[in-house]
Design a protein around this motif. Structure first.
Motif, short mmCIF file in Angstrom:
data_model
loop_
_atom_site.label_atom_id
_atom_site.label_comp_id
_atom_site.label_asym_id
_atom_site.label_seq_id
_atom_site.Cartn_x
_atom_site.Cartn_y
_atom_site.Cartn_z
N SER A 46 -6.81 5.46 2.05
CA SER A 46 -6.62 4.21 1.61
C SER A 46 -8.41 3.79 2.12
O SER A 46 -9.02 4.41 3.31
N LYS B 259 -2.61 3.09 8.23
CA LYS B 259 -2.53 1.89 8.08
C LYS B 259 -0.97 1.88 8.15
O LYS B 259 -0.56 0.45 8.22
N SER C 234 0.74 -1.09 0.48
CA SER C 234 0.05 0.15 0.18
C SER C 234 1.00 1.34 -0.23
O SER C 234 2.10 1.07 0.48
N ASP D 37 -11.39 0.86 2.44
CA ASP D 37 -11.76 -0.28 2.60
C ASP D 37 -12.95 -1.22 2.57
O ASP D 37 -13.92 -0.87 3.17
#
Length: 302
Positions: free
Chosen positions: A67, A81, A61, A69
């Protein structure tokens, strides 16, 4: 007090100081910032390996971007993350790296001078393992990672140190985002012929989708030409190649094989390669992770 304990059957446990580091800088931030995920992991409501790996895209990533999900309907910010990565990957990578260092590297004395170049350094994982392996020798640490968020985490962990804020892991340290400035940095810390040993560490680095293997090869060739009077050691680690699909195996090991071919013009000694097995317990739910595997190779240029 030992920083890492290992039983005769290769089961690794953190010493008191390392447990304190995990608790203060890895576990508490994870539980504070991601309480629902932390509770799910703690209570085994998600399949730890599969779901966390999906969120992190197997560690590939972009750790500087937010991001989304879809299965969990959650947005994960860069620091989230990095926190997930540390909880999930850090113990396995740390203990596996320490296992290789202690079993297959030549011991380093307190009077030795070393430059440790850590490609894909992440949150200082291999740096911690190297410091545990060598003790307080004269080490300069260069950590290279494409993620600024990850480098910031590495800087915080370095300051924490092996004895809980009494001293950093490394006094002489540079954390950089690419290898282009390596020669300049080496010139600041090495005088030609001063017997400094250069160690180049590649821990789960070749899986990076942004890795420019040709540029890396050029940088390493330049280093080896300029410092050809110094001992050098290249350490390669990646997942057990036997457990990978053919496509992923070619992707990972093709880059490494190309790099070895590019560097084959230099004098080399004692290439070792094998799969090592060890065990440890996870940080959140304390479940055992038995039969953890790591594939390694060591190249020495003298």
């Amino acid at each position: 007090m030992s920083y890492i304990y290992c039983s005769p059957d290769n089961h690794y446990k953190p010493g008191e100081s390392l447990k304190n580091l995990f608790e203060a800088l890895i576990i508490k931030p994870f539980e504070h910032d991601l309480p629902t995920l932390a509770e799910d992991v703690s209570n085994n409501r998600i399949y730890y390996w599969e779901d966390i790996a999906r969120i992190l895209r197997q560690g590939q990533s972009n750790f500087d971007e937010t991001s989304y999900d879809k299965p969990s309907n959650e947005y994960y910010f860069p620091k989230d993350k990095v926190s997930i990565y540390c909880v999930h990957h850090m113990p396995r990578h740390l203990f596996g790296t320490y296992h290789i260092f202690t079993n297959y590297l030549i011991p380093i004395s307190e009077t030795d001078k070393v430059v440790f170049i850590d490609f894909g350094c992440g949150p200082l994982t291999s740096g911690i393992a190297f410091r545990a392996f060598t003790g307080p020798c004269d080490t300069t640490y260069f950590g290279i990672d494409s993620s600024q968020t990850m480098l910031e985490k590495a800087a915080v962990i370095n300051k924490y140190g092996p004895n809980t804020y009494r001293e950093p892991f490394f006094d002489k340290i540079a954390l950089i985002r690419n290898s282009d400035s390596l020669i300049r940095l080496l010139d600041e810390y090495i005088e030609n012929g001063d017997r400094t040993q250069i160690i180049l560490n590649f821990c789960y680095f070749f899986s990076s989708p942004t890795l420019d293997i040709d540029n890396l090869s050029d940088v390493l060739i330049e280093i080896m030409k300029k410092y050809n009077q110094h001992k050098m050691c290249l350490i390669y680690q990646n997942p057990d190649h036997r457990a990978l699909s053919e496509a992923r195996r070619l992707k990972l090991y093709g880059k490494w094989e190309k790099l070895k071919t590019d560097l084959s013009v230099f004098r080399s000694q004692g290439t070792q390669s094998d799969v090592e097995t060890f065990s440890y317990r996870r940080l959140i739910n304390d479940l055992p992770h038995n039969n953890a595997n790591v594939y390694y190779e060591i190249l020495r240029y003298e």
